[in-house]
Scaffold this motif. Structure first.
Motif, PDB file in Angstrom:
ATOM      1  N   LYS A 198       2.593   4.761 -16.137  1.00  0.00           N
ATOM      2  CA  LYS A 198       2.452   3.800 -15.047  1.00  0.00           C
ATOM      3  C   LYS A 198       1.805   4.488 -13.855  1.00  0.00           C
ATOM      4  O   LYS A 198       2.044   5.677 -13.612  1.00  0.00           O
ATOM      5  N   ILE A 199       0.989   3.746 -13.127  1.00  0.00           N
ATOM      6  CA  ILE A 199       0.456   4.247 -11.861  1.00  0.00           C
ATOM      7  C   ILE A 199       0.875   3.286 -10.757  1.00  0.00           C
ATOM      8  O   ILE A 199       1.162   2.111 -11.005  1.00  0.00           O
ATOM      9  N   GLY A 200       0.936   3.786  -9.528  1.00  0.00           N
ATOM     10  CA  GLY A 200       1.337   2.964  -8.394  1.00  0.00           C
ATOM     11  C   GLY A 200       0.156   2.635  -7.500  1.00  0.00           C
ATOM     12  O   GLY A 200      -0.808   3.404  -7.415  1.00  0.00           O
ATOM     13  N   PHE A 201       0.233   1.489  -6.844  1.00  0.00           N
ATOM     14  CA  PHE A 201      -0.772   1.061  -5.871  1.00  0.00           C
ATOM     15  C   PHE A 201      -0.053   0.886  -4.538  1.00  0.00           C
ATOM     16  O   PHE A 201       0.725  -0.048  -4.357  1.00  0.00           O
ATOM     17  N   LEU A 202      -0.283   1.818  -3.621  1.00  0.00           N
ATOM     18  CA  LEU A 202       0.419   1.854  -2.334  1.00  0.00           C
ATOM     19  C   LEU A 202      -0.481   1.216  -1.283  1.00  0.00           C
ATOM     20  O   LEU A 202      -1.603   1.667  -1.063  1.00  0.00           O
ATOM     21  N   TYR A 203      -0.014   0.148  -0.624  1.00  0.00           N
ATOM     22  CA  TYR A 203      -0.863  -0.553   0.345  1.00  0.00           C
ATOM     23  C   TYR A 203      -0.083  -0.805   1.631  1.00  0.00           C
ATOM     24  O   TYR A 203       1.127  -0.995   1.622  1.00  0.00           O
ATOM     25  N   SER A 204      -0.813  -0.833   2.755  1.00  0.00           N
ATOM     26  CA  SER A 204      -0.142  -0.900   4.051  1.00  0.00           C
ATOM     27  C   SER A 204      -0.265  -2.254   4.722  1.00  0.00           C
ATOM     28  O   SER A 204       0.173  -2.416   5.853  1.00  0.00           O
ATOM     29  N   PHE A 205      -0.878  -3.244   4.056  1.00  0.00           N
ATOM     30  CA  PHE A 205      -0.980  -4.569   4.660  1.00  0.00           C
ATOM     31  C   PHE A 205       0.131  -5.454   4.082  1.00  0.00           C
ATOM     32  O   PHE A 205       0.604  -5.226   2.962  1.00  0.00           O
ATOM     33  N   PRO A 206       0.572  -6.482   4.844  1.00  0.00           N
ATOM     34  CA  PRO A 206       1.639  -7.359   4.335  1.00  0.00           C
ATOM     35  C   PRO A 206       1.247  -7.998   3.012  1.00  0.00           C
ATOM     36  O   PRO A 206       0.090  -8.365   2.802  1.00  0.00           O
ATOM     37  N   THR A 207       2.219  -8.139   2.109  1.00  0.00           N
ATOM     38  CA  THR A 207       1.942  -8.720   0.795  1.00  0.00           C
ATOM     39  C   THR A 207       1.306 -10.096   0.917  1.00  0.00           C
ATOM     40  O   THR A 207       0.435 -10.463   0.128  1.00  0.00           O
ATOM     41  N   ALA A 208       1.713 -10.852   1.929  1.00  0.00           N
ATOM     42  CA  ALA A 208       1.155 -12.194   2.124  1.00  0.00           C
ATOM     43  C   ALA A 208      -0.330 -12.150   2.450  1.00  0.00           C
ATOM     44  O   ALA A 208      -1.028 -13.149   2.332  1.00  0.00           O
ATOM     45  N   TYR A 209      -0.840 -10.964   2.872  1.00  0.00           N
ATOM     46  CA  TYR A 209      -2.237 -10.841   3.257  1.00  0.00           C
ATOM     47  C   TYR A 209      -3.104 -10.234   2.160  1.00  0.00           C
ATOM     48  O   TYR A 209      -4.224  -9.813   2.409  1.00  0.00           O
ATOM     49  N   ILE A 210      -2.545 -10.131   0.926  1.00  0.00           N
ATOM     50  CA  ILE A 210      -3.379  -9.642  -0.171  1.00  0.00           C
ATOM     51  C   ILE A 210      -4.373 -10.750  -0.499  1.00  0.00           C
ATOM     52  O   ILE A 210      -4.097 -11.654  -1.275  1.00  0.00           O
ATOM     53  N   GLY A 211      -5.512 -10.706   0.161  1.00  0.00           N
ATOM     54  CA  GLY A 211      -6.526 -11.737   0.000  1.00  0.00           C
ATOM     55  C   GLY A 211      -7.518 -11.380  -1.085  1.00  0.00           C
ATOM     56  O   GLY A 211      -7.271 -10.521  -1.938  1.00  0.00           O
ATOM     57  N   GLU A 212      -8.659 -12.024  -1.018  1.00  0.00           N
ATOM     58  CA  GLU A 212      -9.654 -11.849  -2.073  1.00  0.00           C
ATOM     59  C   GLU A 212     -10.169 -10.413  -2.133  1.00  0.00           C
ATOM     60  O   GLU A 212     -10.405  -9.876  -3.217  1.00  0.00           O
ATOM     61  N   PHE A 213     -10.337  -9.768  -0.978  1.00  0.00           N
ATOM     62  CA  PHE A 213     -10.857  -8.399  -0.948  1.00  0.00           C
ATOM     63  C   PHE A 213      -9.960  -7.479  -1.775  1.00  0.00           C
ATOM     64  O   PHE A 213     -10.411  -6.821  -2.712  1.00  0.00           O
ATOM     65  N   ALA A 214      -8.658  -7.436  -1.429  1.00  0.00           N
ATOM     66  CA  ALA A 214      -7.729  -6.557  -2.145  1.00  0.00           C
ATOM     67  C   ALA A 214      -7.550  -7.002  -3.589  1.00  0.00           C
ATOM     68  O   ALA A 214      -7.434  -6.174  -4.492  1.00  0.00           O
ATOM     69  N   SER A 215      -7.537  -8.311  -3.811  1.00  0.00           N
ATOM     70  CA  SER A 215      -7.326  -8.813  -5.171  1.00  0.00           C
ATOM     71  C   SER A 215      -8.429  -8.362  -6.114  1.00  0.00           C
ATOM     72  O   SER A 215      -8.160  -8.015  -7.269  1.00  0.00           O
TER      73      SER A 215
END
Length: 308
Positions: free
Chosen positions: A62-79
């Motif tokens: 397994k690998i992890g994806f660590l992100y600093s923006f709110p989960t609700a803001y995972i928009g098209e760019f991050a997706s």
């Protein structure tokens, strides 16, 4: 009850170690024995225990994806980036776990590292990237930073060429005849802002245009901040005739600021965005935008991480 390798060994009347070696592809098992074990495993509907494999191999797959923006803001760019990560990870037999960065990020990251729930981490969306990389190196956790460069020569990162992106956007507007071009970025983007501005300045210099610091705006993240800041520029006696925006959402705010002053795009005021999000198609006319290879960035970052 789940079937275990003990059950397979009993059915075939061989040792448990023989079954284990056959299932894991060891070379000291004959092809005939391996095939008998595989056939029995299929017949009994055997599935290996992920927990047991992790303990034995000292690897989680397994690998992890660590992100600093709110989960609700995972928009098209991050997706789009995450889709590339998932695609490459699955191709190589790995699963992905998402980790949102919290206020006490140091303790949170140390806990992730020491629990060893993942074999490595992708890090994205944080102005803390340099400090995070240093902490992960100290903990012995492989990592790759996504979408921004880091200064540490020992660190790995995969990013679009933001300097070239800033250059391409400014060059396009200059080629359209614009000489006063606002450069719009958001606060907290660190090296991304630095690189975009460097590209913008390179395009101006090539065209023999002087850099006006007053046209370079680093705005707050709050909605409407760009509309207000650019609106003030448009009220000046020497307003910009175009804007190069850090992303498509920022570009739409630029168009709103222009429209509020009766400036129609692209004839009275031109705007170029970045990211090629679907939102760019909602403006009238449709927004000109830069297309970064987001899914490919995710795939390459995952390959770079797994190579560690």
């Amino acid at each position: 009850m789940p079937i275990t390798i003990d059950d397979i060994a009993r059915q075939l009347q061989v040792s448990v170690s023989t079954v284990s070696k056959a299932l894991n592809g060891y070379g000291d098992i004959s092809p005939a024995t391996r095939q008998r074990v595989l056939d029995a495993a299929r017949e009994l509907d055997y599935h290996p225990s992920a927990a047991a494999r992790t303990l034995r191999r000292q690897r989680t797959d397994k690998i992890g994806f660590l992100y600093s923006f709110p989960t609700a803001y995972i928009g098209e760019f991050a997706s789009r980036i995450i889709n590339g990560v998932v695609s490459e990870a699955e191709d190589q037999g790995f699963n992905l776990t998402l980790y949102p960065v919290r206020d006490n990020w140091q303790d949170y990251m140390v806990r992730i590292c020491r629990m060893r729930d993942v074999d490595g981490l992708l890090v994205m969306g944080s102005g803390l990237a340099e400090r995070m990389v240093a902490l992960l190196a100290q903990e012995g956790m492989p990592c790759v930073v996504l979408n921004r460069r880091v200064a540490d020569p020992q660190a790995s990162f995969v990013t679009a060429d933001h300097e070239d992106g800033g250059y391409q956007v400014a060059r396009h507007l200059i080629d359209q005849g614009h000489r006063r071009i606002a450069h719009i970025t958001r606060e907290g983007l660190g090296a991304i802002n630095d690189d975009r501005l460097a590209g913008y300045c390179r395009a101006l210099a090539e065209a023999g245009l002087a850099f006006d610091p007053g046209l370079a705006l680093e705005t707050a993240m709050q909605p409407g901040s760009i509309r207000i800041a650019l609106g003030e520029l448009l009220e000046r006696h020497d307003p910009p005739t175009a804007a190069a925006a850090i992303n498509d959402i920022a570009a739409l705010e630029c168009l709103e600021a222009a429209a509020q002053r009766g400036l129609a795009a692209p004839h009275h005021f031109a705007v170029v965005g970045s990211d090629n999000n679907r939102i760019s198609l909602t403006s009238t006319p449709a927004l000109t935008t830069l297309h970064p290879p987001l899914a490919e960035m995710g795939r390459r970052a995952t390959r770079a991480l797994l190579s560690q």
